[in-house]
Design an enzyme around this catalytic site. Structure first.
Site, PDB file in Angstrom:
ATOM      1  N   GLU A 295       0.765  -1.240   0.079  1.00 22.61           N
ATOM      2  CA  GLU A 295      -0.080   0.159  -0.168  1.00 22.61           C
ATOM      3  C   GLU A 295       0.826   1.342   0.039  1.00 22.61           C
ATOM      4  OE1 GLU A 295      -2.530  -0.666   3.608  1.00 22.61           O
ATOM      5  OE2 GLU A 295      -4.068  -1.913   2.122  1.00 22.61           O
ATOM      6  N   ASP A 374      -8.361  -8.893   4.427  1.00 26.65           N
ATOM      7  CA  ASP A 374      -7.851  -7.806   5.556  1.00 26.65           C
ATOM      8  C   ASP A 374      -9.407  -7.922   6.617  1.00 26.65           C
ATOM      9  OD1 ASP A 374      -6.817  -5.743   6.565  1.00 26.65           O
ATOM     10  OD2 ASP A 374      -7.775  -4.399   5.117  1.00 26.65           O
ATOM     11  N   GLU A 402     -12.614  -2.828  12.722  1.00 28.91           N
ATOM     12  CA  GLU A 402     -12.603  -1.763  11.361  1.00 28.91           C
ATOM     13  C   GLU A 402     -13.685  -2.540  10.592  1.00 28.91           C
ATOM     14  OE1 GLU A 402      -9.187  -2.100   9.036  1.00 28.91           O
ATOM     15  OE2 GLU A 402      -9.710  -0.997   7.500  1.00 28.91           O
TER      16      GLU A 402
END
Lengths: 688, 688
Positions: A295, A374, A402
């Site tokens: 990323e 993820d 998250e």
């Protein structure tokens, strides 16, 4: 900060509220009047303070602390070499305690009952003290006990995604308790309390800054090292080693070099000096965590070096000081074309790292996320576990919610983590569970453990949703002992946090244990994941990641949905598993329902093992999920008179929001699929 | 700043590059050697400086400026009362010039040819000078001309959405040129250049801060008034009045009052003093612009007062000073439930304001966006235009390309604006065009005009995409004279900006004139709008606003798409128009293709007037749009040798990005509908 003025929700599971049962209170008061705890190292001091604090709170008495055991002393906390133990505890028993483990044993001496807490190290004693206090909080009898308790994982790790400006990446409970405006916060007492909380659940390592290391954070190994030192000084007192996330490009950004090539001698020299500087200030510094070539973070790929070359370069410099280098495997193409059906992000970690097995130095640990994508509400276990027998492996879990409701929704993750830990990789035949792989016992590796991305911030209750404290507690307990059951951990946490009223314990435990399934029901179905709003990841958005560059697709059309990851017709991701799992995931017939859409593209009218069609499952689970969320709230309302007002109303507010937001999930997901598939709900419920 | 060092793209259409044609150059040099321009007011000074600057640049000579006309003086710029004109220009002609208009006339005196520029006001002369310089830039002959040019709209308005921290809401060309870090920027020369650009296209009013007035901006009427004064001092020199966006809750936030109720006497008194303070500092202050009760901004609704009561309260205080109060009609429910098919955001402005017609004071102007939603690539014209015969109305246009490619895509908006201005409302029978309504001529109102949300920032070329300068230019020219054709305006702009080479003029003009249709082709089809990523509004996302609270839906399912806004079966929005338009929009049969999905929900297989089905139109227009974007880029590449390197490469880079991003639009939109409708493309092109 004066503990007596601290609220229940601030104190979490270390509330030490006075025992309500009068007989028991009398019993404990009798026993705990005099205690011995010897030593004056910082960790022992912490243990002593905790013991006093706990006994004061729980019993209301102010215990006498003696230097040496007397006739009437009941509780004796001494290291295992102490001569006092010679005739009381056999060498065989003591031999069973490992470096950080402890023994709690009731003995009789001169007809007098006593409890011994002992261990080989200061940490062992500290953990023993916390364990003992837990027993009292849970109102256990103290007769006739012999508990040998050793941590299964040598490294029990917390990762902070805190930035120096005080923000927390994926934080849902306020700002950082460490940093504010590129300085340490001035509330060091809170950091001490945090260290107590971590030590009480067995955490022994902490990474104090975000894996995405930005400009200011890069300086933590340089002119901001004093900040690290101050935090390390606090955590050390609780047996916790401090680690840093570092920027792989530091030699350029800090050192003014023109390269960060890991094979360049100037670069190596630069890191060598840097590591020396750090250990000069912090002799027990833990080491580095690195997110590289991921990323947009810099890494060895820039210099045509591989991950082993990148990691080993740093590990070599750390080694003389006993430091560890942790390297994340979260590496994938984050610039994928959504039109491309061949590239598969799920394959990336395995494809990148498996070929390097055996090339990493022995003080390198690879940190692997539980699933190949993820931290979705449901993913298969990463096929990297067990696939690298010659490499130390960490399991990375996300305690912060998250993709699982951001601490506005109740989603207790211990049952999910248990599934991961108990997953059989078949790496060395049946029984090759993930928990054995990461503990280092399957391949007998030097280091192993679990890292958790923590869920705390400076909200008064630490975690935003007070019930989300259970995730941190459960994480710690599982890192210590992954064999604990979800039920045991849950029961402990509820009792420690809300007391021992059986109705309270039963109700909250059930709420927690049901919550993951409930959240999964009304969010993204059958293992497909994503379906969230981009960036912040809160709330439903079926196409939110469908036409994006992140490698995150559901491929839903009028006829069906799912990603074909079979070897025969798909991306061949299923083939990354050992045979038993590969066969199971490869075929639509054997693939478990809850992961079906992760591995296969099927028509909406495909019949699941449950007997329902996929589309009917989507409708049903979303209607059911909302019903279940309403039940969660109702259950909580039933506890109104049994919970203090502050925690009651915090949790009620969150559960109310959850109900409303679950309806949004239900209606958006159902409408999306109804509008697309055009297949009516068999029960003719309202879909928009 | 030294103009000679300024780049072409900085200077926009005021480049004043030297005439290339030698004969013509000689001719101009001859004529412009001596000029007279009389007066020493600030505006006349600006006109004089501009004239010198222009003549120097265009001809390379340094003109002599005389005080009074001499025998050989060619160019004479004097106010209309000047005795010199007495025998040269008839009273009849002079009577045709309005307050801000001008006359440019060639005359002979004593056998000597002369050009007179005259007008009643300083501004008139300034506009005349700019117009004259434009003629030279466009290489016009100067014999035998008589141009009377009066602005059609009395208020020609620029709105800035600049915040004091330097950010610009919906800005795509850098930071604010006014503010930085809650101060004025130190580049005042740039602001002067900006005032020149605005005056050159006839702008006479400017709102210098965002309609969303946040904490710091609220103080502009208070302890930050000196910033306003400094800007007003600059703009005044170019005939531009300064206005402020204000916070309706100022009496609370600044004044410490407990209410902002417009009928409360303390509140009125507070505003009265405040207005007095402002006019004490800035005697020609223009007035206020208010966004109230919209998207969480405070307003009179809080106190159960209506918009007229809110607006009139402020207007009354402004009136003694000649100030104007502009009240935005962008008021709607921004907390709508997407499941609700009855509430229709498109209805909101009309529903809220139509009943108040006649209740506003005469110095109140209602500012109405061109369409009922929010600056989409295609919307019908707001039905409020013409519906409030007893109320002053402003047309609000968005020059900044929020939903139209954010100055990364070429989208020249003049043709869109022309459609709006020429739209026949039928308010007083055929010919009741929007341009007449807003000019105040249809109902003979006191004030009228057009407000444009500007597209400039501190990028060197002002607008990010250099070709986007044309939108600002075109906006100004249309506010001055809405009867100008798109072709005329485009031709002017290209010549002034890139010179008079016929290939350049033809190529760029065509690119501009085609660009809106091209952008519409590859973005959201048939008037449905929205289909963009939330918040930033860039890039395709069909469901981006489908399940949201903003009142922005397409209602696409497997069978069809569109919002039924008919009276008979839908939200009845179509009934807000005067009969001729209401009938047209009400029926699927008469509704124009390009607005079909705005007014009706139809099956994908519905046949358009074009003969295509809706779905085939979607596929075709998206494939075509990309082809057209590629042609735009190719056309530009053909000009490589005719454009300076800096502007050539800026524009080429943008056009290249446009091509790539158009493909993304094409593929996402086509895939979305193909996956949902499951109807194949007749031409079997690649859809994912």
């Amino acid at each position: 900060m004066n503990r007596r003025n601290q609220s229940n929700d601030y104190q979490c599971w270390l509330g030490y509220n006075k025992i309500q049962e009068q007989e028991l209170l009398k019993y404990y008061r009798e026993l705990l009047r005099t205690i011995v705890i010897t030593g004056d190292t910082p960790v022992i001091k912490s243990a002593r303070e905790e013991l006093i604090k706990g006994i004061e709170g729980l019993t209301g008495i102010d215990p006498m602390i003696a230097d040496a055991p007397e006739e009437k002393t009941f509780l004796i906390v001494v290291k295992s070499g102490n001569p006092y133990l010679d005739n009381l505890i056999s060498k065989d028993i003591l031999a069973k305690i490992n470096e950080e483990g402890f023994l709690i044993k009731s003995v009789k001496r001169n007809g007098q009952q006593k409890i011994i807490i002992t261990g080989k190290s200061d940490q062992g004693l500290l953990y023993g003290v916390f364990s003992f206090l837990r027993m009292i909080q849970m109102e256990k009898e103290l007769d006739d006990i012999e508990i040998i308790n050793n941590p299964v994982n040598s490294l029990r790790f917390i990762n902070h995604w805190d930035n120096l400006d005080g923000s927390i990446e994926r934080g849902y409970a306020g700002k950082s308790i460490f940093y504010n405006n590129n300085q340490l916060t001035d509330n060091l007492d809170r950091i001490i309390d945090y260290a107590r909380l971590l030590a009480s659940i067995g955490i022994n390592s902490i990474v104090i800054n975000n894996v995405n290391v930005h400009r200011e954070e890069t300086k933590l190994i340089d002119d901001k090292l004093d900040m690290v030192k101050k935090l390390a000084d606090i955590f050390r007192n609780y047996g916790i080693k401090t680690f840093l996330s570092i920027n792989f490009a530091s030699p350029i950004e800090l050192g003014g070099l023109s390269t960060a090539d890991p094979l360049n001698s100037e670069v190596r020299k630069w890191w060598g000096y840097k590591v020396e500087d750090i250990y000069a200030e912090i002799p027990d510094f833990g080491g580095f965590l690195v997110k590289a070539d991921s990323e947009h973070r810099p890494g060895p790929f820039t210099y045509k070096r591989n991950h082993a070359e990148g990691a080993n370069m740093l590990a070599e410099e750390l080694k003389p000081f006993g430091g560890i280098l942790i390297w994340r495997c979260f590496v994938y193409n984050c610039q994928q074309d959504w039109r491309d059906y061949q590239t598969d992000r799920a394959r990336a970690a395995y494809d990148n790292f498996k070929p390097l097995d055996g090339e990493f130095l022995e003080n390198v640990i690879l940190q692997v996320k539980n699933g190949p994508l993820d931290f979705q509400v449901r993913e298969p276990v990463s096929p990297l576990f067990g696939a690298m027998g010659a490499t130390n492996q960490f399991l990375e879990l996300q305690i912060t919610q998250e993709y699982t409701g951001q601490q506005r929704h109740l989603c207790y993750l211990v049952p999910q983590w248990k599934e991961v830990l108990d997953f059989d990789t078949y790496a060395r035949g049946k029984g090759s569970t993930v928990k054995k792989v990461i503990a280092g016992s399957l391949f007998s590796q030097l280091y192993g453990g679990i890292a958790g991305v923590v869920n705390i911030g400076d909200d008064d209750n630490w975690t935003g949703h007070t019930l989300a404290q259970s995730n941190l507690y459960g994480f710690g307990r599982l890192t210590w002992n992954p064999d604990l059951s979800s039920g045991e951990i849950t029961d402990e946490w509820v009792r420690l946090t809300f007391g021992n009223d059986p109705v309270v314990v039963e109700t909250i435990s059930q709420m927690l244990l049901d919550s993951w399934e409930i959240y999964e029901n009304y969010t993204s179905p059958l293992g497909i994941g994503w379906m969230v709003n981009p960036n912040h990841h809160y709330g439903p958005n079926v196409d939110g990641y469908e036409y994006s560059r992140w490698g995150t697709y559901h491929r839903a059309d009028h006829f069906g949905i799912g990603v074909d990851r079979s070897v025969k017709t798909g991306t061949a991701y299923a083939g990354q598993y050992f045979e038993e799992n590969a066969i199971r995931y490869e075929s639509i017939e054997f693939c478990p329902d809850e992961l079906l859409l992760f591995f296969h593209h099927v028509p909406y009218i495909h019949q699941l093992k449950s007997g329902k069609t996929v589309i009917q499952h989507i409708y049903d689970s979303h209607f059911t999920g909302v019903e279940q969320a309403i039940v969660l709230k109702k259950k909580w309302e039933g506890l109104k008179d049994k919970i203090d007002e502050k925690r009651y109303s915090n949790i009620l507010a969150r559960l109310s929001e959850q109900v409303e937001h679950a309806k949004e999930w239900r209606d958006v997901i159902n409408s999306y699929f109804y509008r697309k598939a055009s297949i009516p709900d068999e029960l003719d419920r309202k879909i928009y």
